[in-house]
Design a protein around this motif. Structure first.
Motif, short mmCIF file in Angstrom:
data_model
loop_
_atom_site.label_atom_id
_atom_site.label_comp_id
_atom_site.label_asym_id
_atom_site.label_seq_id
_atom_site.Cartn_x
_atom_site.Cartn_y
_atom_site.Cartn_z
N LYS A 9 27.05 10.96 49.71
CA LYS A 9 26.90 11.68 50.98
C LYS A 9 25.44 11.67 51.43
CE LYS A 9 30.52 15.11 51.76
NZ LYS A 9 30.82 16.55 51.91
N GLU A 10 24.55 11.89 50.47
CA GLU A 10 23.13 11.97 50.79
C GLU A 10 22.58 10.61 51.22
OE1 GLU A 10 18.95 13.15 48.53
OE2 GLU A 10 20.87 13.92 47.77
N THR A 11 23.03 9.55 50.55
CA THR A 11 22.49 8.21 50.86
C THR A 11 23.22 7.53 52.01
OG1 THR A 11 23.91 7.28 49.12
CG2 THR A 11 21.63 7.82 48.52
N ASN A 38 34.53 14.79 54.79
CA ASN A 38 34.69 16.23 54.99
C ASN A 38 36.13 16.62 55.35
OD1 ASN A 38 31.91 16.91 54.50
ND2 ASN A 38 31.44 16.09 56.53
N GLN A 39 37.08 15.84 54.82
CA GLN A 39 38.48 16.16 54.99
C GLN A 39 38.98 16.95 53.78
OE1 GLN A 39 40.43 12.36 55.40
NE2 GLN A 39 39.61 11.97 57.44
N TYR A 40 40.13 17.58 53.94
CA TYR A 40 40.72 18.27 52.79
C TYR A 40 40.94 17.25 51.68
CZ TYR A 40 44.02 20.48 49.68
OH TYR A 40 44.62 20.98 48.54
N ASN A 41 40.57 17.61 50.47
CA ASN A 41 40.66 16.65 49.36
C ASN A 41 40.89 17.38 48.05
OD1 ASN A 41 37.91 17.01 47.79
ND2 ASN A 41 37.46 17.11 49.99
N GLU A 42 41.27 16.61 47.07
CA GLU A 42 41.43 17.11 45.70
C GLU A 42 40.59 16.26 44.75
OE1 GLU A 42 45.61 17.19 44.90
OE2 GLU A 42 46.00 18.79 46.36
N ILE A 43 39.33 16.13 45.08
CA ILE A 43 38.42 15.29 44.31
C ILE A 43 38.30 15.82 42.88
CG2 ILE A 43 36.36 16.59 45.04
CD1 ILE A 43 34.81 13.94 45.01
N ALA A 44 38.31 14.89 41.93
CA ALA A 44 38.15 15.26 40.52
C ALA A 44 36.72 15.77 40.29
CB ALA A 44 38.43 14.07 39.62
N ASP A 45 36.60 16.79 39.46
CA ASP A 45 35.29 17.38 39.21
C ASP A 45 34.28 16.35 38.73
OD1 ASP A 45 36.19 19.86 39.99
OD2 ASP A 45 36.59 20.58 37.95
N TYR A 46 34.75 15.41 37.90
CA TYR A 46 33.80 14.46 37.32
C TYR A 46 33.30 13.43 38.34
CZ TYR A 46 38.40 12.27 36.36
OH TYR A 46 39.69 11.77 36.45
N HIS A 47 33.88 13.36 39.53
CA HIS A 47 33.36 12.49 40.59
C HIS A 47 32.42 13.23 41.54
CE1 HIS A 47 35.74 9.05 39.55
NE2 HIS A 47 36.89 9.60 39.84
N LYS A 48 32.33 14.56 41.44
CA LYS A 48 31.67 15.37 42.45
C LYS A 48 30.18 15.03 42.60
CE LYS A 48 31.89 19.23 45.10
NZ LYS A 48 30.48 19.52 45.33
N GLU A 49 29.46 14.96 41.51
CA GLU A 49 28.02 14.68 41.58
C GLU A 49 27.77 13.31 42.20
OE1 GLU A 49 24.10 14.32 38.62
OE2 GLU A 49 25.99 15.16 37.87
N TRP A 50 28.55 12.33 41.77
CA TRP A 50 28.44 10.95 42.32
C TRP A 50 28.73 10.96 43.82
CZ3 TRP A 50 32.91 7.47 43.24
CH2 TRP A 50 32.54 6.12 43.44
N ALA A 51 29.77 11.68 44.24
CA ALA A 51 30.14 11.74 45.65
C ALA A 51 29.05 12.43 46.47
CB ALA A 51 31.48 12.46 45.80
N ASP A 52 28.43 13.45 45.92
CA ASP A 52 27.34 14.13 46.63
C ASP A 52 26.16 13.18 46.84
OD1 ASP A 52 28.58 16.58 47.01
OD2 ASP A 52 27.89 17.39 45.08
N GLN A 53 25.89 12.34 45.85
CA GLN A 53 24.82 11.34 46.01
C GLN A 53 25.16 10.35 47.12
OE1 GLN A 53 24.55 9.67 42.06
NE2 GLN A 53 23.51 11.46 41.20
#
Length: 488
Positions: free
Chosen positions: A437-439, A420-435
């Motif tokens: 976070k959940e797990t 939850n820090q400031y970041n410039e995550i690539a859009d194509y990693h977003k769904e994977w990163a959300d998973q």
């Protein structure tokens, strides 16, 4: 001691030159790097570091441009001072080989490191780690060794006169080639001539190694990649010529093949890949080949393992399997041999010695496409291409991921996102990163890197599963039974 003097001293120490050659060497180096900025002192200790000091001097003197490609051309020429001419390298190799094959190989490997043909400093930049999976520990490498092209170099190369010499980076004509902006420097490159049946091949090391003693065995003629009975014969001969090495070939079709399909070559080395230690999950014996142990390997890709005392038995059975697979279709398992006259089936073969016996792994490949999977039905699917979208070649097949340099910075942004820090995550990693976070609700500064690394490894396992043509053993066994087996 001045940089040129120090370099000359090291050259004499590491080559056949003697003190009588000191002035000659000094003058030859001086001619290459220039005199305008003098000859400053150097604190560098190794020959390679001294070479870098000389390149800085040459740039300052205007003897070479500052682009990496320009420096490399002069750097290879400087390291050529300690590299014997090809005939002497081959003479020493084979003379030593008569007494000890292991020493001949070790000495050639040492020379290829000592003269900076193998780019040890660049290779050390790679990020490497292992991750557990249900198939065993997978190996992950983020490839940072090959420098990215400078836009200035790209622009300059476009202005150059086109050259088709050498025809490709695997041709024998690379040995001693000076290099240019669009072709690597090879003044310090040497190739051992290796007889394979009625053909002469070459044995060299890879400048940007992905594993221990990563080497290339290449056809001395510029002929396309092809998997045939001769391939199996040559692979098994190579593991005799190079004791302790495995050797394998990329497939010979687009999508499932390697990056260079225009020049027939193999890759070899002294490394135990994850696939090699994977166990057999289904054993059987093929009709007419009762002396060959055969089975399906517990691996995400579809692998038949053959082990025997006789090379001839292995070659004959491997060729029978290759021919059967070439024409085999199974609509129930989405296995398509041809679209019209276009073939889709081939094999990625790997050979090794195991406890004195010969072993071949045959990885079944299928490169057909579909509207759902336009990049290839058995290619990394769209949802994992944020990690790996390139072809799955020989090295990946065996369980070592070679991932693109972009991931070094991109994965750090994923870590910041998870924290939850400031970041410039690539859009194509977003769904994977959300998973993730959940797990991993327990993610912290202390464990975030490990969580991301393990997730990369699991994604690579999925990449290999996508590339595997059979998703369950029953479908695989239908193909095996179509060849003819004695017992199940």
């Amino acid at each position: 001691m001045t940089v040129i003097d120090a370099f000359v001293t090291k050259v004499i120490e590491l080559s056949d030159y003697t003190e009588q050659d000191a002035s000659y060497l000094f003058n030859r180096v001086l001619a290459l790097v220039g005199e305008a900025s003098g000859n400053p002192d150097s604190q560098s200790k190794t020959l390679i570091d001294l070479k870098e000091d000389l390149l800085d001097l040459a740039v300052a003197n205007g003897k070479v441009g500052a682009l990496i490609e320009e420096r490399d051309c002069l750097g290879a020429e400087l390291m050529n001072f300690i590299t014997p001419i090809p005939s002497k390298v081959n003479e020493y190799f084979w003379k030593t080989y008569e007494q000890s094959p292991e020493k001949a190989i070790a000495d050639f490997y040492d020379l290829s490191q000592k003269n900076d043909y193998i780019k040890l400093a660049a290779i050390a930049k790679n990020i490497a780690f292992k991750t557990p999976s249900k198939y065993g520990d997978l190996e992950i490498t983020i490839n940072l060794s090959k420098p990215e092209k400078d836009p200035k170099a790209i622009a300059a190369a476009k202005l150059m006169k086109n050259s088709s010499y050498p025809q490709c980076q695997l041709c024998m004509e690379n040995e001693g080639y000076q290099g240019r902006l669009d072709h690597p420097a090879r003044a310090n490159h040497r190739i051992i001539r290796l007889p394979l049946g009625d053909e002469e091949w070459g044995f060299q090391y890879s400048p940007y190694a992905y594993f221990n003693e990563h080497s290339i065995v290449l056809n001395t003629q510029h002929v396309p990649m092809v998997i045939s009975q001769k391939t199996f014969e040559q692979l098994l001969d190579i593991v005799d010529w190079l004791p302790g090495y495995f050797v394998g070939s990329n497939a010979d079709l687009p999508i499932v093949g390697g990056s260079i399909l225009t020049h027939n070559h193999y890759q070899a080395g002294r490394h135990v890949f994850p696939m090699e230690v994977a166990e057999i999950i289904e054993s059987f014996t093929f009709e007419g080949f009762e002396r060959v142990e055969a089975g399906i390997v517990n691996w995400p890709m579809s692998v038949l393992r053959l082990t025997a005392d006789s090379k001839a038995d292995l070659v004959a059975l491997a060729e029978q399997i290759r021919l059967a697979w070439r024409d085999y279709s199974d609509s129930q398992a989405d296995i398509v041999a041809y679209t019209g006259d276009t073939p889709h089936h081939t094999i990625t073969p790997i050979a090794r010695r195991q406890h004195g016996r010969f072993q071949l792994d045959l990885v079944l490949r299928d490169n057909h496409t579909s509207p759902e999977h336009p990049d290839g039905v058995y290619h990394p699917h769209a949802d994992v291409q944020h990690i790996k979208k390139e072809n799955i070649g020989l090295i990946e097949v065996m369980g070592l991921a070679i991932l693109p340099p972009r991931l070094k910075d991109e994965l750090l942004e994923v870590e910041k996102y998870l924290l939850n820090q400031y970041n410039e995550i690539a859009d194509y990693h977003k769904e994977w990163a959300d998973q993730l976070k959940e797990t991993h609700p327990d993610v912290s500064l202390e464990n975030v890197s490990e969580i991301v690394h393990q997730a990369v490894g699991q994604t690579f396992a999925r990449v290999l599963e996508d590339a595997g043509v059979y998703k369950n053993p029953a479908d695989f066994m239908r193909f095996v039974e179509s060849i003819g087996i004695v017992n199940v």
